[in-house]
Design a protein around this motif. Structure first.
Motif, PDB file in Angstrom:
ATOM      1  N   GLU A 110       0.503  -1.541   0.042  1.00 32.85           N
ATOM      2  CA  GLU A 110       0.276  -0.003   0.193  1.00 32.85           C
ATOM      3  C   GLU A 110       1.056   1.100   0.091  1.00 32.85           C
ATOM      4  OE1 GLU A 110      -3.206  -0.793  -0.084  1.00 32.85           O
ATOM      5  OE2 GLU A 110      -3.925   1.835  -0.281  1.00 32.85           O
ATOM      6  N   PHE A 125      -9.229  18.645   8.591  1.00 30.24           N
ATOM      7  CA  PHE A 125      -9.468  17.344   8.176  1.00 30.24           C
ATOM      8  C   PHE A 125      -9.220  15.938   9.262  1.00 30.24           C
ATOM      9  CE2 PHE A 125      -5.063  18.471   8.266  1.00 30.24           C
ATOM     10  CZ  PHE A 125      -4.222  17.476   8.392  1.00 30.24           C
ATOM     11  N   ASN A 126      -9.292  14.835   8.336  1.00 30.42           N
ATOM     12  CA  ASN A 126      -9.124  13.493   9.745  1.00 30.42           C
ATOM     13  C   ASN A 126      -8.459  12.926   8.196  1.00 30.42           C
ATOM     14  OD1 ASN A 126     -10.655  12.150   8.488  1.00 30.42           O
ATOM     15  ND2 ASN A 126     -12.497  12.232  10.270  1.00 30.42           N
ATOM     16  N   GLU A 128      -8.385   9.906   8.004  1.00 30.26           N
ATOM     17  CA  GLU A 128      -9.952   8.335   7.863  1.00 30.26           C
ATOM     18  C   GLU A 128      -9.517   8.096   6.734  1.00 30.26           C
ATOM     19  OE1 GLU A 128     -11.244   8.142  10.362  1.00 30.26           O
ATOM     20  OE2 GLU A 128     -12.477   5.449   9.720  1.00 30.26           O
ATOM     21  N   ILE A 132      -9.550   3.591   6.084  1.00 29.49           N
ATOM     22  CA  ILE A 132      -9.931   2.893   5.514  1.00 29.49           C
ATOM     23  C   ILE A 132      -9.198   2.509   4.025  1.00 29.49           C
ATOM     24  CG2 ILE A 132     -11.298   2.992   3.240  1.00 29.49           C
ATOM     25  CD1 ILE A 132     -12.541   5.916   4.486  1.00 29.49           C
ATOM     26  N   ARG A 133      -8.115   2.920   3.935  1.00 26.36           N
ATOM     27  CA  ARG A 133      -6.988   2.058   2.939  1.00 26.36           C
ATOM     28  C   ARG A 133      -6.410   1.082   4.219  1.00 26.36           C
ATOM     29  NH1 ARG A 133      -3.315   6.745  -0.141  1.00 26.36           N
ATOM     30  NH2 ARG A 133      -2.450   4.747  -0.523  1.00 26.36           N
ATOM     31  N   HIS A 136      -8.767  -2.443   4.253  1.00 25.90           N
ATOM     32  CA  HIS A 136      -9.479  -2.488   3.329  1.00 25.90           C
ATOM     33  C   HIS A 136      -8.263  -3.466   2.713  1.00 25.90           C
ATOM     34  CE1 HIS A 136     -11.169  -3.014  -1.246  1.00 25.90           C
ATOM     35  NE2 HIS A 136      -9.398  -2.676  -1.551  1.00 25.90           N
TER      36      HIS A 136
ATOM     37  N   ALA B  32     -15.511  10.621   4.329  1.00 25.13           N
ATOM     38  CA  ALA B  32     -15.336   9.147   5.353  1.00 25.13           C
ATOM     39  C   ALA B  32     -16.602   9.052   5.990  1.00 25.13           C
ATOM     40  CB  ALA B  32     -13.975   8.962   5.617  1.00 25.13           C
ATOM     41  N   LEU B  64     -15.798   6.796   0.776  1.00 22.35           N
ATOM     42  CA  LEU B  64     -15.116   5.839   0.838  1.00 22.35           C
ATOM     43  C   LEU B  64     -15.354   4.687   1.518  1.00 22.35           C
ATOM     44  CD1 LEU B  64     -11.704   7.989   1.066  1.00 22.35           C
ATOM     45  CD2 LEU B  64     -12.283   6.838  -1.021  1.00 22.35           C
ATOM     46  N   TYR B  65     -16.374   4.694   2.494  1.00 24.57           N
ATOM     47  CA  TYR B  65     -16.638   3.735   3.668  1.00 24.57           C
ATOM     48  C   TYR B  65     -17.320   3.078   1.782  1.00 24.57           C
ATOM     49  CZ  TYR B  65     -14.776   4.308   7.984  1.00 24.57           C
ATOM     50  OH  TYR B  65     -14.381   4.853   8.756  1.00 24.57           O
ATOM     51  N   PRO B  68     -14.027   1.102  -1.043  1.00 30.10           N
ATOM     52  CA  PRO B  68     -12.501   1.590   0.058  1.00 30.10           C
ATOM     53  C   PRO B  68     -11.669   1.734  -0.993  1.00 30.10           C
ATOM     54  CG  PRO B  68     -14.199   0.053   0.561  1.00 30.10           C
ATOM     55  CD  PRO B  68     -14.501   0.131  -0.399  1.00 30.10           C
ATOM     56  N   HIS B  69     -11.852   0.782  -2.410  1.00 30.10           N
ATOM     57  CA  HIS B  69     -10.804   0.524  -3.023  1.00 30.10           C
ATOM     58  C   HIS B  69     -10.223   2.233  -4.209  1.00 30.10           C
ATOM     59  CE1 HIS B  69     -14.023   0.232  -5.656  1.00 30.10           C
ATOM     60  NE2 HIS B  69     -13.302   0.715  -6.563  1.00 30.10           N
ATOM     61  N   ALA B  71     -10.293   4.762  -2.563  1.00 27.83           N
ATOM     62  CA  ALA B  71      -9.205   5.251  -1.793  1.00 27.83           C
ATOM     63  C   ALA B  71      -7.863   5.247  -2.149  1.00 27.83           C
ATOM     64  CB  ALA B  71      -9.274   5.199  -0.009  1.00 27.83           C
ATOM     65  N   LYS B  72      -7.422   4.412  -2.414  1.00 26.95           N
ATOM     66  CA  LYS B  72      -6.473   3.373  -2.580  1.00 26.95           C
ATOM     67  C   LYS B  72      -5.731   4.314  -4.721  1.00 26.95           C
ATOM     68  CE  LYS B  72      -3.136  -0.001  -3.780  1.00 26.95           C
ATOM     69  NZ  LYS B  72      -2.741  -1.599  -3.567  1.00 26.95           N
ATOM     70  N   ILE B  76      -6.391   8.770  -1.863  1.00 26.76           N
ATOM     71  CA  ILE B  76      -6.333   9.921  -0.029  1.00 26.76           C
ATOM     72  C   ILE B  76      -6.140   9.055   0.705  1.00 26.76           C
ATOM     73  CG2 ILE B  76      -8.466  10.319   0.430  1.00 26.76           C
ATOM     74  CD1 ILE B  76      -9.212  10.887  -1.806  1.00 26.76           C
ATOM     75  N   VAL B  79      -8.984  13.088   4.948  1.00 25.68           N
ATOM     76  CA  VAL B  79     -10.135  13.237   4.053  1.00 25.68           C
ATOM     77  C   VAL B  79     -10.589  14.542   4.854  1.00 25.68           C
ATOM     78  CG1 VAL B  79      -9.896  10.932   3.167  1.00 25.68           C
ATOM     79  CG2 VAL B  79     -11.225  11.000   5.706  1.00 25.68           C
ATOM     80  N   PRO B  80     -11.749  15.439   4.775  1.00 28.11           N
ATOM     81  CA  PRO B  80     -12.022  15.158   3.614  1.00 28.11           C
ATOM     82  C   PRO B  80     -11.411  15.887   2.338  1.00 28.11           C
ATOM     83  CG  PRO B  80     -13.916  16.080   4.796  1.00 28.11           C
ATOM     84  CD  PRO B  80     -13.008  16.137   5.383  1.00 28.11           C
TER      85      PRO B  80
END
Lengths: 591, 114
Positions: A110, A125-126, A128, A132-133, A136, B32, B64-65, B68-69, B71-72, B76, B79-80
């Motif tokens: 990744e 911002f955060n 997240e 998520i990545r 995933h 997200a 993205l939830y 999720p793919h 994001a890659k 990303i 967020v936002p």
């Protein structure tokens, strides 16, 4: 892919004690699991920190690769710095086939691309997106292990450090909740372990890597700074990166639990064998041959290797000063043919200048060579070459580990050590005597314009060894030992000894002749005495006869006189008294 | 930025225009989950676009939830994130877009003048 060298290596797993232990995920890296008592804490995050180029990424990568190949634990590698392609190229030289692992869904890259100039902060911002990545990625291959390399890149790639700090803290919590065993790498800071103080957030296990130069040679070290809930080795442990990845030398902390052999192996010199209780060294023991220059240390080493090969065993000679060809030539002049053993595959030479690598690399290369060739005898010639500029402690540590390594494998090791002229004979540059089982000292003796060499056994554990000095001769039939002359004038060797011996012989000859003369004299005296005795006897016998004859004569004369008196009496008509008395005396005649 | 005299009046009119005009500015807003921050970002994005790019933009909001793919694929991390994919070059800003000036500057979008 895992290398067979490591796979086949018996890994000394600490025996599992009955008490509840922290669950650990083995790294599979030789040595590291021993130090950490089984690996990194399962389900927790380990911080690996250190300066640039000290092997953080490699350690993390190896943790994943070995996890995937040896322990069937898939892993996610989240990289902030290197692209998957770069990583793949970088570790391909270490024998890791990442592509195959990725295809088999054992490994997932990744790559997080951050470019500060491309990102404008426009409000709160955060991270997240990162979560998520990661989630995933973890879910897609069922990862048990996660590496984040180097998370501090976030600080240079994103604005607002205060948000980042909070988010990183959240990330570590999140990783723990996920139950993955994670490694987070961090660049070393000037006063803190990591530049961004990550150690504040990761409090379970912190590993520090170090890469320092000593005498222009790089030394890599690893230290477990902290390991919550577990005991661990606290020292700095040297490690190295070679073509098989990270290798930590197993280790002084292993302890002294080797099997001990009572079998003996020949020294290659008959008289030396007899000095060592008649049988030679113990198998698996460590022998030090120390002495001044040119006393035959290397030759003794070669004799030992030669003897091993004669028995059909394998031997390795690690030479730090001479090339194999040079050794073969030199030993041939001493009547030791090493070339035939090289040709028949029983003998290996490994020649390397001490300055070629650091100590650790030397050790590792030696261990690898030993591991691959599985010799029964190892010669290291000479040990002091390693010493340069006050690293005796390191050399001793190296030797100790090498000795332990060999003892575990029942390999008899012979080390030579050059004693600098002028220092005590019992002095070695590296104070190694305590880890040596048998110590043979060679010393040169200069006497009346000649230099000869003497050998004695300074110590030999577990055997009754000779305590006498012998003269060592390098002949064209190998090493030979002679009795040294020990007299009032001290120890004599060489021509002094033969002179002394000749003088002694002459003296003995004189003594012998004197003795013979004395005996002859005595015999003559005896003869004279005996003849004297015989003469005296003869004389005595003569006298005896004479005296006998004399007595008879006297007696005859007496009888004759008596007869004459009787006749005279008769003639003169002797009176009655006389007649009576004569009658009494001769009654028959008185009638 | 190229000036197109044909499109400018249409934007001013606020009429539904041709596809070419709608696709002049293509923006993707990645969030997200529907957190307060996300909601705020979406509202801000819409507001900024309406204010400055009315009629010639397309704004896509992606959770993205749900995907999720992406994001890659879209790299990303934070967020936002608002990404301007067209016109090139691709530009991105992060945050809840509460600072409109920085959003426009960051995405290299024209500020509505006059």
């Amino acid at each position: 892919m895992a290398k067979p060298a490591h796979k086949s290596k018996p890994r000394a797993k600490p025996s599992t004690p009955p008490r509840q232990q922290l669950a650990k995920s083995p790294t599979g890296i030789p040595g590291l699991d021993e130090i950490t008592g089984g690996g990194f804490p399962t389900g927790r995050t380990t911080l690996v920190c250190g300066g640039s180029g000290c092997g953080k990424t490699l350690l993390a990568m190896e943790f994943l690769v070995r996890g995937a190949t040896q322990f069937d634990e898939p892993g996610v590698f989240m990289s902030f710095e290197e692209t998957p392609r770069e990583l793949n190229d970088n570790v391909a030289s270490l024998g890791f086939d990442l592509q195959s692992l990725i295809r088999r869904k054992k490994l997932l890259f990744e790559y997080v691309y951050l470019e500060r100039s491309e990102i404008e902060e426009t409000g709160e911002f955060n991270l997240e997106g990162l979560f998520i990545r990661l989630a995933h990625a973890i879910e897609s291959i069922g990862a048990k292990r996660v590496v984040i390399d180097t998370i501090e890149s976030l600080f240079s790639g994103l604005p607002n450090p205060s948000i980042l700090r909070a988010e990183i803290r959240r990330l570590f919590r999140w990783l723990k909740e996920k139950g993955v065993t994670a490694i987070v790498t961090g660049e070393r800071g000037s006063e803190t372990l990591t530049r961004q103080g990550l150690e504040e957030y990761v409090s379970d296990c912190v590993i520090m890597l170090d890469n320092r130069l000593h005498e222009q040679i790089c030394l890599r070290r690893l230290r477990v700074v902290k390991y919550r809930g577990s005991t661990h080795g606290t020292n700095e442990y040297p490690f190295l990166i070679d073509e098989d990845g990270i290798a930590m030398m197993p280790i002084t902390s292993i302890g002294l639990e080797q099997d001990i052999s009572t079998q003996r192996v020949s020294t290659g010199v008959q008289r030396l064998d007899s000095m060592l209780g008649g049988k030679g060294y113990y198998r698996g023991s460590t022998v030090l041959v120390s002495g001044t220059a040119g006393t035959g240390k290397s030759t003794l080493g070669a004799s030992f290797a030669d003897a091993a090969c004669r028995r059909g065993e394998r031997a390795i000679i690690f030479s730090l000063e001479e090339s194999p060809k040079q050794i073969i030539r030199n030993m041939r002049s001493a009547g030791i043919d090493l070339e035939r053993w090289v040709r028949s595959g029983l003998l290996q030479f490994h020649s390397a200048r001490p300055s070629m690598y650091g100590l650790e690399t030397h050790l590792s290369l030696m261990q690898k060579a030993i591991h691959a060739f599985k010799p029964q005898a190892v010669v290291v010639d000479p040990l002091n070459s390693f010493v340069s500029g006050g690293n005796e402690i390191d050399v001793k540590a190296l030797l100790m580990r090498l000795v332990d390594f060999m003892k575990c494998r029942q390999i008899t090791g012979l080390f030579t050590s050059l004693t600098t002229a002028g220092t005590p004979i019992e002095h070695t540059d590296i104070a190694v005597s305590s880890i040596i089982d048998t110590w043979i000292v060679l010393r040169d003796i200069e006497y009346s314009g000649e230099r000869t060499c003497a050998v004695y056994v300074l110590k030999s554990r577990g055997m009754a060894h000779s305590k006498q000095l012998r003269e060592l001769l390098l002949t064209d039939k190998g090493v030979q030992l002679r009795d040294a002359y020990i007299g009032l004038g001290g120890v004599l060797t060489g021509t002094a000894r033969s002179n002394q011996e000749a003088a002694e012989r002459a003296e003995q000859l004189v003594l012998k002749q004197q003795m013979e003369l004395g005996q002859q004299e005595l015999a003559t005296k005896r003869q004279i005495l005996e003849s004297q005795i015989a003469a005296m006897r003869a004389e005595f016998a003569l006298r005896e006869v004479a005296s006998l004859k004399n007595t008879e004569q006297q007696r005859a004369l007496e009888t004759l006189a008596t007869e004459q008196r009787k006749q005279m009496g008769r003639f003169r008509s002797a009176d009655k008294l006389k007649l009576a008395s004569s009658q009494r005396a001769n009654p028959r005649k008185s009638k | 930025m190229k000036k197109n005299p044909v499109k400018d009046p249409s934007r001013e009119n606020g009429e539904v225009t041709a596809d070419a005009d709608i696709n002049k500015y293509v923006l993707k807003l990645y969030v997200a989950d529907m957190t307060p921050g996300s909601v705020r970002a979406i509202a801000n994005a819409k507001h900024i676009c309406e204010e400055n790019l009315a009629g010639c933009y397309r704004l896509e909001v992606i959770d993205l939830y749900q995907q999720p793919h992406l994001a890659k694929d879209e790299q990303i991390t934070a967020v936002p994130a608002l990404i301007k994919t067209l016109p090139l070059p691709v530009r991105r800003v992060v945050g809840d877009l509460s600072d409109a000036v920085r959003v426009l500057a960051g995405l290299d979008l024209p500020r509505k003048t006059t």
